[in-house]
Design a protein around this motif. Structure first.
Motif, PDB file in Angstrom:
ATOM      1  N   ASN A 158      49.899  40.409  43.378  1.00  0.00           N
ATOM      2  CA  ASN A 158      51.170  40.016  43.999  1.00  0.00           C
ATOM      3  C   ASN A 158      52.219  39.557  43.003  1.00  0.00           C
ATOM      4  OD1 ASN A 158      50.423  40.627  46.633  1.00  0.00           O
ATOM      5  ND2 ASN A 158      49.577  38.595  47.002  1.00  0.00           N
ATOM      6  N   ALA A 159      51.976  39.725  41.718  1.00  0.00           N
ATOM      7  CA  ALA A 159      52.955  39.280  40.720  1.00  0.00           C
ATOM      8  C   ALA A 159      54.350  39.873  40.934  1.00  0.00           C
ATOM      9  CB  ALA A 159      52.454  39.593  39.308  1.00  0.00           C
ATOM     10  N   PRO A 160      54.483  41.172  41.261  1.00  0.00           N
ATOM     11  CA  PRO A 160      55.827  41.722  41.433  1.00  0.00           C
ATOM     12  C   PRO A 160      56.595  41.100  42.599  1.00  0.00           C
ATOM     13  CG  PRO A 160      54.241  43.484  41.048  1.00  0.00           C
ATOM     14  CD  PRO A 160      53.455  42.236  41.308  1.00  0.00           C
ATOM     15  N   GLY A 203      55.723  42.555  34.385  1.00  0.00           N
ATOM     16  CA  GLY A 203      55.693  43.959  33.995  1.00  0.00           C
ATOM     17  C   GLY A 203      55.738  44.897  35.182  1.00  0.00           C
ATOM     18  N   PRO A 204      55.773  46.199  34.919  1.00  0.00           N
ATOM     19  CA  PRO A 204      55.758  47.184  36.010  1.00  0.00           C
ATOM     20  C   PRO A 204      54.447  47.133  36.781  1.00  0.00           C
ATOM     21  CG  PRO A 204      55.467  48.256  33.884  1.00  0.00           C
ATOM     22  CD  PRO A 204      55.818  46.825  33.592  1.00  0.00           C
ATOM     23  N   LYS A 205      54.506  47.571  38.013  1.00  0.00           N
ATOM     24  CA  LYS A 205      53.293  47.592  38.835  1.00  0.00           C
ATOM     25  C   LYS A 205      52.220  48.455  38.176  1.00  0.00           C
ATOM     26  CE  LYS A 205      55.390  49.032  42.539  1.00  0.00           C
ATOM     27  NZ  LYS A 205      55.606  49.519  43.922  1.00  0.00           N
ATOM     28  N   ASP A 206      50.987  47.926  38.185  1.00  0.00           N
ATOM     29  CA  ASP A 206      49.867  48.697  37.645  1.00  0.00           C
ATOM     30  C   ASP A 206      49.603  49.921  38.510  1.00  0.00           C
ATOM     31  OD1 ASP A 206      49.359  46.784  35.625  1.00  0.00           O
ATOM     32  OD2 ASP A 206      48.154  45.582  37.000  1.00  0.00           O
ATOM     33  N   THR A 215      49.674  44.702  41.584  1.00  0.00           N
ATOM     34  CA  THR A 215      49.275  43.859  40.462  1.00  0.00           C
ATOM     35  C   THR A 215      50.128  44.235  39.255  1.00  0.00           C
ATOM     36  OG1 THR A 215      47.573  45.364  39.595  1.00  0.00           O
ATOM     37  CG2 THR A 215      46.889  43.799  41.301  1.00  0.00           C
ATOM     38  N   SER A 216      50.255  43.310  38.327  1.00  0.00           N
ATOM     39  CA  SER A 216      50.984  43.617  37.095  1.00  0.00           C
ATOM     40  C   SER A 216      50.693  42.560  36.047  1.00  0.00           C
ATOM     41  CB  SER A 216      52.494  43.696  37.357  1.00  0.00           C
ATOM     42  OG  SER A 216      53.004  42.427  37.708  1.00  0.00           O
ATOM     43  N   GLU A 217      51.158  42.832  34.840  1.00  0.00           N
ATOM     44  CA  GLU A 217      51.066  41.883  33.741  1.00  0.00           C
ATOM     45  C   GLU A 217      52.204  40.871  33.863  1.00  0.00           C
ATOM     46  OE1 GLU A 217      49.903  43.103  29.536  1.00  0.00           O
ATOM     47  OE2 GLU A 217      52.059  42.746  29.292  1.00  0.00           O
ATOM     48  N   VAL A 218      51.935  39.642  33.470  1.00  0.00           N
ATOM     49  CA  VAL A 218      52.956  38.595  33.490  1.00  0.00           C
ATOM     50  C   VAL A 218      52.931  37.875  32.144  1.00  0.00           C
ATOM     51  CG1 VAL A 218      53.868  36.562  34.661  1.00  0.00           C
ATOM     52  CG2 VAL A 218      52.577  38.262  35.963  1.00  0.00           C
ATOM     53  N   SER A 219      54.102  37.803  31.496  1.00  0.00           N
ATOM     54  CA  SER A 219      54.204  37.131  30.202  1.00  0.00           C
ATOM     55  C   SER A 219      54.999  35.840  30.340  1.00  0.00           C
ATOM     56  CB  SER A 219      54.882  38.045  29.180  1.00  0.00           C
ATOM     57  OG  SER A 219      54.100  39.198  28.947  1.00  0.00           O
TER      58      SER A 219
END
Length: 387
Positions: free
Chosen positions: A159-161, A197-200, A210-214
């Motif tokens: 759910n990051a995006p 980041g963009p959706k996986d 899901t995605s990467e989060v910095s």
């Protein structure tokens, strides 16, 4: 006694089942093709209280205990797992951190909005070198001039995006005799320095994002430290994950039940050489193996959930349930594709989607290998204590 009475829960369960059967299952292909849960389904889920069914009633949730939670999860697993993913972290691994470890101020600030669906919470734990074992995480938080500064990168964050709040685990110091040095912070998603980041692109579970989060010099107030303790993070992660494992086990049972039902329906009407394939003994054997797995898994989940609620077992039992049920569901889905033959390999057929969707269940919230270590290690430690 549960907060929600048996009669009231029967109504909640019936409404949830009707919602899934009438509104979600007919649109599974739409969800898969668009990689999105339709807005009207999201609104209806929120109106039903599904974003906060496991949040205590004092904070606007339905207040279901884990024994009731798993009954809903059986239903959620029966359709696209993206539906459950939409509100799963609010009720589960993210929301439970606040419920069990948050300060009164943190609860009053966030929980009602989480329960209503106004806020989507993400559980930001996993890193490139820290997945099933949080002890290896490298994200750091440093107290500087009365504020915490967070740096690090998380990945595969559900759910990051769409998140409004990240529940972020970070190391404030190396582990020592005083504790793990792992803390957990409440970080609003619009805080400067956060990059999502963009959706996986995943094997399955379309619609579950899901995605990467910095986190690059992300500054939050001292009050963002959950529980006001620098050592609450590890225990919060382990507590939330243990509860979540029982929920995931129930999801797996629901998905396996759907795969079984699709297999039986297909076998009853599909003919080879003029004979329904369900009349063939080898097909019946596959259906029997599916039924045995589903029945055993459902009984196991209910037993483990009951013991979790009573406090009898909140360590080994959840891992037993997750290990058995997720592995079982994979076997049931594989048999479902086999029963369907070539048709089972075609996109748009339910068992093909289920086969891909449930593969993830053996990976997140602790891989099958980690569950075996928890179970085996726990048994040995218990034996040593009594010897």
């Amino acid at each position: 006694m549960p907060v929600v009475s048996d009669d009231d829960f029967k109504d909640i369960l019936a409404q949830t089942r009707a919602f899934i059967q009438k509104e979600v299952i007919p649109r599974e292909s739409e969800i898969a093709d668009t990689d999105t849960i339709p807005d009207d389904i999201r609104r209806n889920a929120a109106e039903m209280g599904l974003f906060g069914y496991a949040i205590p009633q004092e904070w606007g949730g339905l207040g279901l205990d884990l024994a009731q939670d798993v009954e809903l999860a059986f239903e959620f697993g029966y359709t696209s797992l993206a539906l459950r993913s939409m509100f799963g972290t609010n009720n589960g691994i993210a929301g439970q951190v606040l419920v069990n470890f948050g300060t009164d101020e943190q609860k009053s600030t966030w929980l009602e909005r989480i329960a209503s669906g106004e806020v989507v919470a993400s559980f930001a734990l996993t890193e490139a070198e820290a997945g099933s074992n949080p002890a290896g995480l490298t994200t750091k938080a440093v107290l500087r001039d009365g504020a915490w500064v967070v740096n690090g990168t998380k990945r595969f964050i559900t759910n990051a995006p769409a998140a409004h709040l990240f529940v972020v685990f970070a190391r404030t110091r190396p582990a020592d005799e005083n504790g793990t040095g792992i803390a957990v912070f409440l970080v609003p998603a619009d805080t400067p320095g956060i990059t999502v980041g963009p959706k996986d692109r995943k094997m399955g579970q379309e619609g579950a994002w899901t995605s990467e989060v910095s986190f690059d010099d992300v500054v939050v107030e001292e009050s963002a430290l959950v529980g006001g303790s620098e050592d609450a993070g590890y225990r919060a992660a382990m507590t939330s994950l243990a509860r979540g494992r029982v929920h995931i086990a129930a999801l797996a049972v629901g998905s396996a039940q759907r795969a079984l039902d699709e297999s039986v329906a297909f076998a009853a009407v599909t003919r080879q050489g003029g004979t329904p394939i369900g009349d063939f003994q080898l097909v019946q054997a596959m259906l029997a193996d599916q039924q045995v797995g589903v029945s055993a898994g459902r009984a196991l989940v209910r037993d483990v959930a009951r013991k979790y609620v009573s406090g009898e077992d909140r360590r080994i039992g959840p891992s037993v349930a997750k290990l058995y049920c997720t592995e079982m569901a994979g076997k049931v889905a594989d048999l479902a594709v086999q029963v369907h033959g070539g048709s089972g390999y075609m996109r748009g057929v339910a068992v093909e989607r289920i086969y891909r969707d449930i593969r993830l269940l053996r990976l997140y919230e602790g891989t099958s290998e980690i569950q075996r270590l928890i179970i085996g290690g726990g048994l040995v430690r218990a034996a040593k204590k009594t010897s």
